[in-house]
Design an enzyme around this catalytic site. Structure first.
Site, PDB file in Angstrom:
ATOM      1  CG  HIS A 153       2.256  -1.459  -3.799  1.00  0.00           C
ATOM      2  ND1 HIS A 153       2.258  -2.407  -4.809  1.00  0.00           N
ATOM      3  CD2 HIS A 153       1.675  -2.054  -2.723  1.00  0.00           C
ATOM      4  CE1 HIS A 153       1.704  -3.528  -4.357  1.00  0.00           C
ATOM      5  NE2 HIS A 153       1.348  -3.340  -3.098  1.00  0.00           N
TER       6      HIS A 153
ATOM      7  CG  ASP B  34      -2.759  -1.953  -2.230  1.00  0.00           C
ATOM      8  OD1 ASP B  34      -3.811  -1.521  -2.721  1.00  0.00           O
ATOM      9  OD2 ASP B  34      -2.526  -3.168  -2.064  1.00  0.00           O
TER      10      ASP B  34
END
Length: 396
Positions: free
Chosen positions: A196, A49
């Protein structure tokens, strides 16, 4: 006379507009909620992400390139604005792009119009930077999800809402060893790993080389989300939206599964913590492909379209396999060979009693199927005409 003609034309226009609008609303399928893929093949999708800073993006890209690994990046519009060159680098390296919204809001608190705006703005920006689309995959900010979100996202062109079954929780600042342990401990064929790119996850680029090496040693192949979805085996898994008064025990009992199996399928660690609107995957039994050709005996009311829908094939394929020249000419008792069949018909069927306020679209979304399939299974010619108390067969 002229006024009557004009009024008649206007009435016809309004009627056509209503029919078209209704047709569009019926055909807009809800996004499919995916946490992992049901397969025996050792494949895994690494997903990242990308938030506002993307501080570790280029480090991650370098590691993936050195190890010949393709991954999937879920991008925010705000992040793309802040570091457009990083986004271009991701696309240039051949990784898949997904939509992670523009401002990273909780989608369960947005209207359908607001959801569409978040998705469309990000899509437009990513396309302008890379020439590539983020469709058809979306990841919900915070993983916040319910049936309303799935409907809204699906209507915006995102057929798959991608969750995960391994959360590295790297954003909490975990060490490389802690991140890798989470992955190695929970890996299974068809896994989706959440990581992430931001500065808050400094352990991720440090963990990746060892993680990739150890997974390769276990025989795993790295794929993008779209590639992973192609490995999906047919299964009886359904989704269920939690209602007021529900408990994991009551849901498990309704579907004939165990609480522990239900919890495991949805990464629930505290059995007491479920919330109204939460979308749960109901774990089922993988359907084994038949060892012999499947045959079907035509029953009263059957059509080739209905049979094709039932077996997830086409009218043309059934007609060709059975030398049928006129697709409208089949007869009761006729035995048809079903071409390319990968599943046997379910031994049991799910029944649903229509309640006040129900629509076929709502019911189809609830059972992770389509309006067309429910209509075919119940000989419904007008998808707008269902009645309270009507018992519907829900095709698996």
């Amino acid at each position: 006379m002229k006024r009557k003609v004009i009024r008649g034309a206007m009435a016809l226009f309004i009627l056509l507009a209503m029919v078209i609008t209704q047709s569009i609303s019926v055909s807009a399928a809800a996004s499919k909620f995916v946490t992992s893929v049901n397969t025996t093949s050792k494949v895994v999708a690494l997903t990242f992400d990308d938030g506002a800073d993307g501080a570790n993006t280029n480090k991650i890209l370098d590691i993936l390139a050195k190890n010949n690994v393709k991954a999937t990046f879920f991008l925010t519009g705000s992040g793309a604005n802040n570091h457009p060159q990083y986004i271009k680098n991701i696309a240039a390296k051949g990784h898949q792009l997904g939509n992670h919204s523009y401002t990273h809001p909780d989608f369960t608190k947005l209207t359908a119009t607001q959801m569409k705006s978040e998705l469309d703005r990000t899509e437009a920006l990513i396309k302008s930077l890379t020439g590539k689309t983020t469709k058809p995959i979306f990841r919900a900010p915070f993983g916040a999800m319910n049936s309303t979100v799935l409907s809204g996202v699906g209507a915006s062109g995102y057929g798959y809402t991608i969750q995960w079954n391994i959360d590295t929780v790297d954003w909490k600042g975990l060490t490389a060893s802690q991140i890798n342990t989470k992955v190695q401990t929970n890996i299974k064929p068809g896994s989706i790993v959440l990581m992430h790119t931001g500065a808050g996850a400094p352990g991720t680029p440090l963990a990746l080389p060892t993680m990739i090496s150890q997974l390769k040693a276990k025989g795993y192949k790295f794929v993008t989300i779209s590639q992973l979805l192609a490995y999906q085996n047919t299964s009886t898994n359904k989704t269920y939206t939690v209602k007021s008064g529900d408990t994991l025990y009551s849901i498990a009992r309704t579907y004939g599964v165990t609480v522990s199996a239900l919890a495991a399928a949805n990464n629930i660690t505290n059995y007491s913590l479920i919330y109204v609107g939460q979308v749960l995957i109901i774990p089922g039994t993988t359907v084994t492909p038949p060892t012999t050709t499947v045959k079907y005996t035509v029953k009263s009311g059957d059509t080739l379209y209905k049979i094709a829908t039932m077996y997830n094939t086409t009218v043309a394929k059934i007609a060709a396999a059975n030398n049928i020249a006129n697709v409208n000419s089949i007869y009761v008792g006729q035995v048809l060979v079903i071409p390319g069949t990968t599943v046997t018909p379910p031994t049991t069927t799910v029944k649903y009693t229509v309640k006040s306020g129900d629509t076929l679209y709502k019911i189809a979304t609830m059972y992770n199927t389509t309006v067309a399939k429910i209509a075919a299974a119940n000989n419904i010619t007008n998808v707008s005409l269902i009645s309270v108390g009507q018992v519907l067969t829900i095709p698996k």
